[in-house]
Design an enzyme around this catalytic site. Structure first.
Site, mmCIF file in Angstrom:
data_model
loop_
_atom_site.group_PDB
_atom_site.id
_atom_site.type_symbol
_atom_site.label_atom_id
_atom_site.label_comp_id
_atom_site.label_asym_id
_atom_site.label_seq_id
_atom_site.Cartn_x
_atom_site.Cartn_y
_atom_site.Cartn_z
ATOM 1 N N ASP A 172 36.513 40.433 36.219
ATOM 2 C CA ASP A 172 37.652 39.910 36.965
ATOM 3 C C ASP A 172 38.468 41.052 37.563
ATOM 4 O O ASP A 172 38.287 42.229 37.234
ATOM 5 C CB ASP A 172 38.505 38.974 36.098
ATOM 6 C CG ASP A 172 39.177 39.676 34.940
ATOM 7 O OD1 ASP A 172 39.827 40.706 35.164
ATOM 8 O OD2 ASP A 172 39.059 39.192 33.798
ATOM 9 N N MET A 173 39.381 40.708 38.452
ATOM 10 C CA MET A 173 40.089 41.707 39.245
ATOM 11 C C MET A 173 40.874 42.675 38.372
ATOM 12 O O MET A 173 41.012 43.856 38.704
ATOM 13 C CB MET A 173 41.025 41.027 40.246
ATOM 14 C CG MET A 173 41.673 41.993 41.237
ATOM 15 S SD MET A 173 42.524 41.197 42.603
ATOM 16 C CE MET A 173 43.940 40.503 41.742
#
Length: 235
Positions: free
Chosen positions: A104-105
């Site tokens: 994820d970011m």
């Protein structure tokens, strides 16, 4: 290296070998401008092969990369919100590649990328559980949160597979530890920490199976070694 034409057409997704034989018999396949005959061979690296007048392109060479993904990048080829993607970090890559799975970011660490679709499908299939190791930095009220994270837990009404945890150090109210998981549920580690009441400050993937991030600089990529490629293909 020369191969039978029907094998070349099949391997490049044109049609099945039997259908390729029919195309050859119908005179719809040419090699270097000459109508091919059943049993003919060719080398896609050097010969111009056409099917119904359309040139068959040489498939890209398989490429296998490891990237040290920084935080702030999304693991996708493109992003409709205009955010930075991991593709922005691949300047100089020898071929177009695609991420294997996701980070994820807000996470960082080891990310594999390849143009080998069969390997990607195998490694990301839910039934294929490769251990992945993560380094966590947590704020917790406990001296050692390993017990909380390794205790039985469920997400979305389904129990999680057992995980392994190892305490590294505590300093100034922060706990550094590793967590090794075999599943890859959506934001699994973040949700596990939230469920236990731990504040996750940093999350870095450090290993996928026997592949280690080691000292690869943040934001940089490298080719996998032949040994690493053979290992992935053996999984």
């Amino acid at each position: 290296m020369k191969e039978r034409l029907q094998k070349i057409l099949s391997a490049n997704g044109v049609c099945s070998r039997r259908a390729a034989e029919r195309l050859i018999l119908q005179g719809r396949v040419r090699v270097n401008g000459q109508t091919a005959s059943l049993g003919d061979g060719a080398d896609l690296e050097v010969d111009a092969i056409t099917v119904n007048g359309k040139r068959l392109n040489r498939p890209p060479r398989p490429v296998y990369l490891m990237l040290h993904k920084p935080r702030g990048y999304v693991t996708t080829v493109s992003d409709e919100k205009g955010r930075r993607t991991v593709m922005d970090l691949l300047e100089g890559a020898p071929e177009r590649v695609y991420p294997v799975g996701r980070l994820d970011m807000d996470s960082e660490g080891l990310l594999l990328l390849t143009n080998d679709g069969a390997l990607t499908q195998r490694l990301t299939h839910p039934s294929h559980e490769v251990e992945k190791e993560y380094l966590l930095c947590l704020e917790t009220p406990e001296e050692d949160p390993a017990a909380g994270l390794t205790a039985p837990m469920s997400l979305d009404g389904r129990p999680l597979a057992p995980v392994k945890a190892r305490l590294i150090r505590r300093e100034e109210g922060k706990t550094w530890m590793t967590l090794t998981i075999r599943e890859g549920r959506n934001r699994q580690i973040r949700r596990m920490c939230r469920q236990r009441g731990y504040r996750l400050l940093r999350l870095r993937r450090t290993a996928v199976g026997r592949l280690k991030l080691d000292k690869l600089p943040l934001g940089q990529w490298r080719r996998l070694t032949e040994e690493e490629i053979r290992y992935l293909q053996s999984l």
